[in-house]
Design a protein around this motif. Structure first.
Motif: not given
Length: 673
Positions: A50-67, A77-83
């Motif tokens: 449950h939590l692993g999937g939630a964190l995975f999608f946070v890093f893919l779907l929520y943009q950290g910075r607009p630039r 983001d992709l390395p963080c999601a996989c981590a």
């Protein structure tokens, strides 16, 4: 990405990438549904997925910075999601060794993993919830580590970094603790249930029924907002989500019929707040309460029934009085749906069958997971059966009426165009959109629960709840009301900016012990905290529900908040009523319960009259004060308080009518002349 997506920092993937992300989200949501039906995995494994999937999608779907969004996606983001998947996958794979040990299994690796997961969680929380939650987590960790250096009574022996990392990553009371378990097995399922009910057309059905029931009353558009939001709140569980789902229909309707934009926004915000306390299906926080107390969910429903009815009665009266005060009328007759439109059989089937199935399994004492699973199956079955039949003309007209009343004519055209497409294709699309929407909701709520879980864990480990209990008892002394006022203030402050489940979880960990030490029963104490966790959504300065409403109404924050606090005055008083008078939670003999309910109904009703200042004509200050004082005295338990309260009410009403009698006599003479 479009400009709107850059503002919200929420990515939208198209093409192959969109298909892959959507497919993974679908698999993740189906994991929750399937395990609810066939049996959940062992605790840590279910929660890790449950939590692993939630964190995975946070890093893919929520943009950290607009630039540099594309560069950020691939390099960060992709390395963080996989981590995140690897770190929680480690717990999943090594579940047996972890639960059998009281310390690290592979200390060097697990310390690195624990620190990494903590940093990734902080970044995920920042992206979804903002810096306030990150700051709260940091403050709690500092409190845990620097405990020996703090002055009494808040000092404690402290926790070492090694202990903090172990508890956070692998301990029973850490990130994968009880709250995360409830999120993985109960809260997520209700979010899926609400999403599928929405795509099945339940929202439109609620609004049509509300128009039919409340449209003929004075201030009918406001009545529609209250009734519709009460219905939606039963399956929604979030003030902000309720405002944004029903408010897009009700707020424009109120504005078109003459409501001030600030009043319109406040009615929707207050009604959406109350929707979370409305049985039979309260918000996810109510299921959290049942799990924490270890009692059947129906006991929570039973305890909340009378307070919720009292609140919505007072709110409907408040809307009526506001309509009298500002000269607002009922809905025009041509805008009120007919009985056949409001209760169109197919739409009612989509709405009632899943709810009836859910309540049936709950009443038969099945687990909540089993009840929601079969409710989900019934929604899908109803959607499938409806896809086999052509949509009736009556159903099309009813849906169009709901949208046109809110000024959404463009959506009417889309609804009509959709009726010409293949119904099976529409079914698949709607089901996918509902499940994907549920995935986004589950991701967001999982981050809230994760943040709350960290704070609750530290509260339990450091004994902060016991400390605050001692402080409140010392300040309040023998004055119960003062202690309850302190508890209320802390509950609202702790809940500011948090959705109700997280606000209640933190409040229960910190403030339930003081209430129990004061001699109150467990269920009324937790219900007291749950109500104020809900109220925090409309309490300045944060007031997330108010901000959501003004985003639709275009009103100002201070004016909307002023109207909201006036309309919600009963919601601030009700928790004091049922914690001091347990008969309002339906505990006691029938006669005592009836007398308590009648007394509370009169008191709550006249409190709204005093707060709004309308009783036939606008009230002057002194009668308002007399009626307000009588209302507060009357809701205090005890026969003598009822007698004194009634005397104050009668005196205030008499003084009000006498103060306007000369002007009415002069008006009558002028008319005769």
């Amino acid at each position: 990405m479009s400009s709107s997506e850059r503002v919200t920092h929420l990515r939208r993937f198209n093409g192959v990438a969109g298909g892959v992300i959507g497919g993974l989200a679908l698999v993740w949501i189906l994991f929750h549904i399937v395990t609810a039906g066939v049996g959940t995995l062992p605790n840590y494994q279910q929660r890790a997925v449950h939590l692993g999937g939630a964190l995975f999608f946070v890093f893919l779907l929520y943009q950290g910075r607009p630039r540099f969004p594309r560069l950020q996606l691939f390099l960060l983001d992709l390395p963080c999601a996989c981590a995140c998947v690897v770190l929680l996958g480690y717990v999943f794979v090594n579940y047996d060794a972890i639960v059998m040990s009281n310390w690290y299994v592979n200390e060097s690796v697990e310390k690195v993993f624990g620190v990494t997961l903590f940093l990734l969680l902080l970044e995920a929380v920042r992206r979804t919830l903002g810096w306030m939650f990150v700051s709260l987590i940091a403050v709690f960790f500092c409190y845990a580590y620097f405990g020996p250096y703090l002055p009494d009574p808040f000092g404690h022996r402290g926790l070492s970094l090694e202990r903090l990392i172990y508890v956070f990553y692998m301990g029973n009371n850490g990130l994968l603790g009880t709250l995360m378990g409830i999120s993985a097995t109960v809260v997520a399922l209700f979010l899926i249930l609400g999403a599928l009910l929405n795509v099945s057309g339940a929202g439109d059905t609620f609004i049509r029924i509300a128009m039919r029931l409340g449209g003929r009353l004075r201030g009918g558009a406001g009545m529609v907002a209250v009734i519709g939001s009460a219905f939606m709140g039963m399956i929604n569980g979030s003030t902000v989500a309720n405002v944004t789902s029903t408010g897009v229909l009700t707020i424009p309707l109120m504005r078109r019929l003459g409501f001030n934009r600030n009043l319109a926004g406040s009615i929707e915000a207050v009604a959406s707040t109350g929707g979370q306390i409305m049985p039979p299906i309260m918000g996810p926080g109510a299921f959290l309460m049942a799990e924490l107390l270890g009692i059947p969910y129906l006991e929570v429903v039973k305890a909340a029934l009378v307070p919720s009815v009292l609140f919505f009665t007072a709110l409907l009266l408040g809307v009526y009085l506001m309509a009298r005060r500002y000269g607002l009328e009922a809905l025009p007759p041509q805008l009120i749906p007919s009985r056949r439109e409001a209760f169109e059989p197919r739409a009612m089937g989509n709405l009632l069958v899943p709810i009836v199935v859910l309540l049936f399994f709950i009443l038969q004492h099945y687990t909540i997971q089993t009840a929601v699973f079969w409710s989900l199956m019934s929604i899908m079955a109803m959607m499938f059966l409806n896809s086999l039949l052509p949509r009736s003309q009556l159903s099309n007209e009813a849906s169009a009426r709901s949208l046109e009343l809110a000024g959404l004519e463009a959506q009417v055209a889309r609804e009509e165009a959709a009726s010409t497409r293949g119904r099976m294709i529409d079914l698949l699309r709607d089901t996918y959109e509902g499940l994907y929407s549920a995935a986004l909701s589950v991701v967001y709520i999982a981050m809230i629960i994760a943040a709350a879980q960290v704070m609750v864990s530290i509260i339990n480990l450091t004994g902060l709840g016991v400390t605050l209990s001692q402080v409140i008892l010392a300040i309040g002394g023998d004055f119960l009301i003062l202690s309850l006022l302190l508890t209320m203030a802390l509950a609202i402050v702790l809940g500011m900016g948090m959705p109700t489940p997280a606000a209640y979880a933190v409040g229960a960990a910190v403030l339930a012990p003081p209430l129990l030490n004061l001699g109150f029963d467990r269920l009324p104490s937790h219900l007291f905290l749950y109500f104020f966790a809900s109220v925090s959504a409309i309490t300045p300065p944060v007031a997330a529900g108010i901000f959501a409403a003004i985003a639709i109404s275009g009103g100002t924050f201070l004016a909307t908040a002023r109207f909201a606090l006036t309309l919600a005055c009963s919601l601030f008083l009700l928790p004091f009523l049922f914690i001091l008078n347990p008969e309002l939670t339906l505990a006691g003999d029938p006669l005592t319960i009836i007398l308590a309910v009648v007394s509370a109904m009169l008191g709550i009703g006249f409190l709204s009259v005093a707060a709004i200042g309308q009783l036939g004509e606008r009230m002057k200050v002194l009668p308002r004060l007399m009626i307000g004082a009588g209302a507060i005295v009357m809701v205090t338990p005890g026969l003598w308080f009822d007698i004194i309260g009634i005397a104050c009410l009668l005196a205030g009403i008499t003084f009000h009518h006498l103060s306007y009698r000369p002007s009415r006599l002069n008006k009558h003479r002028d008319e005769n002349s």
